[in-house]
Design an enzyme around this catalytic site. Structure first.
Site, PDB file in Angstrom:
ATOM      1  N   GLN A 168      -0.175  -0.600  -5.962  1.00 53.08           N
ATOM      2  CA  GLN A 168      -0.382  -1.852  -5.210  1.00 53.08           C
ATOM      3  C   GLN A 168      -1.051  -2.926  -6.071  1.00 53.08           C
ATOM      4  O   GLN A 168      -0.824  -4.117  -5.873  1.00 53.08           O
ATOM      5  CB  GLN A 168      -1.248  -1.597  -3.962  1.00 53.08           C
TER       6      GLN A 168
ATOM      7  N   ASP B 205     -10.525   0.269   4.428  1.00 53.95           N
ATOM      8  CA  ASP B 205      -9.721   0.708   5.575  1.00 53.95           C
ATOM      9  C   ASP B 205     -10.581   1.126   6.748  1.00 53.95           C
ATOM     10  O   ASP B 205     -10.148   1.088   7.897  1.00 53.95           O
ATOM     11  CB  ASP B 205      -8.770   1.827   5.164  1.00 53.95           C
TER      12      ASP B 205
END
Ligand code: MRU
Length: 362
Positions: free
Chosen positions: A203, A244
């Site tokens: 990513q 997260d």
């Protein structure tokens, strides 16, 4: 300048055509391809396969998704409607376990349905639409506020290291960890940004370096095992990462490898900041021990991205998608209500008190 990746919406509701339109992030940076999601399975798969990813963007997709699925329900009574609505909500909630924004957004949608059970179903659908849109609009405001608070922690010309993608592609605009960088760019701060490539799904290489470079930011891509080298040379003044799920004591789950960066940053006295919308802070979760970490397929490590398999057949693979950074290694948690500092058990409660006050006065 021509159209760049930043001119596309990460997630867009196309209500007239009963679909969500997303950028398929698995194709970046080679190809900017927009895909349409209509069915529960399409939405579930897009989240599971990381076609849309990043905690806030997953939350926004889930909100739009549950609204669209609610529109498809054929029911005469609220009870019949709600039975199906709840089934769809639980199904979407099972797509990825670690990013708390997924269940947070779905719970918000659920609360709207339940609070309006006396109303006719078309009216409930209108309220669900408005809630899903509000989740996205808030995401943009919250990221900008995180950027403003984050910017107070750095100075013009600083070197900033980031891991994974907590950028615009992970949110609706600005990103979280990239928000101070984009806001700094608007003010001419000229940061020098190091992006970890972020194995195994890359990513950092595919998404963060792509979006920052497209925005004209001074961007240098490094392999995950190079962060100690750049920090040792004094090139990094601060680390900004996303998250997260943040536990009540400040322990933070973020993309696998974040805890390595945190340990290295501590060694070289570089402050590591977690950029966290309050929607990602889970006060019900006491510590990092209780955070469920998603395990993913071995092929992501052994063969994905390679021309040929790069590991022996049958070798054991451990592939957790996230790790937990101990709160002791975190210099601050940058929220939309300010920067929380240790002890986090107290300061995070303070952030939520401030949020409640501001919501009361709004
Ligand atoms: O597996 P991913 O790509 O969804 O992981 C994303 C991250 O770890 C991000 O840092 C996090 O979701 C925050 S995004 C603002």
């Amino acid at each position: 300048m021509g159209k760049t990746i930043l001119d596309y919406d990460t997630v867009r509701l196309d209500d007239a055509n009963d679909q969500i339109v997303i950028i398929d992030q698995t194709k970046l940076p080679g190809k900017i391809e927009l895909i349409e999601l209509k069915t529960a399975e399409e939405i579930w798969n897009a989240i599971y396969l990381l076609q849309v990813r990043g905690a806030p963007a997953i939350g926004v997709t889930a909100g739009f998704g549950l609204y669209l699925l609610a529109k498809q329900i054929k029911a005469e009574s609220f009870d019949a409607f709600y039975a199906e609505f709840k089934k769809q909500k639980e199904y979407l909630d099972s797509s990825r376990p670690t990013a708390v924004n997924l269940s947070w957004a779905l719970r918000r949608m659920d609360a709207v349905a339940q609070a309006n059970k006396e109303k006719p179903i078309p009216e409930i659908l209108k309220l669900l639409h408005d809630e899903a849109v509000a989740i996205q609009e808030e995401d943009i405001r919250v990221c900008r506020a995180i950027g403003e608070h984050g910017l107070t922690l750095v100075k013009p010309g600083d070197g900033i290291l980031t891991h994974c993608n907590a950028g615009q592609l992970a949110t609706s605009k600005y990103g979280t960890a990239t928000a101070p960088i984009y806001l700094g760019e608007e003010k001419g701060y000229h940061f020098k940004v190091f992006c970890d490539e972020t194995r195994p799904l890359l990513q950092g290489a595919r998404l963060t370096s792509f979006e920052l470079h497209s925005a004209g930011v001074d961007t240098t891509l490094i392999c995950d095992n190079m962060s100690a080298s750049v920090m040792r040379q004094g090139w990094v003044n601060a680390v900004f990462v996303g998250c997260d799920r943040v536990a009540a004591n400040g322990d933070t789950a973020n993309k696998i490898g974040t805890s390595v960066v945190a340990a290295v940053a501590a060694r070289y006295n570089v402050p590591l900041y977690i950029c966290a919308p309050t929607s990602t802070i889970d006060m019900e979760c006491p510590t990092g021990e209780q955070i469920r970490i998603e395990q993913r397929k071995p092929e992501e490590v052994t063969e994905m991205w390679y021309k040929e398999r790069m590991a022996p057949e049958g070798v054991k693979v451990y592939n957790p998608a996230f790790d937990v950074t101990d709160h002791e290694l975190i210099a601050g948690i940058v929220t939309e209500y300010g920067v929380a500092r240790a002890p986090y058990t107290e300061s995070l409660k303070g952030i939520f008190r401030k949020k409640a006050e501001e919501e009361k006065n709004a």
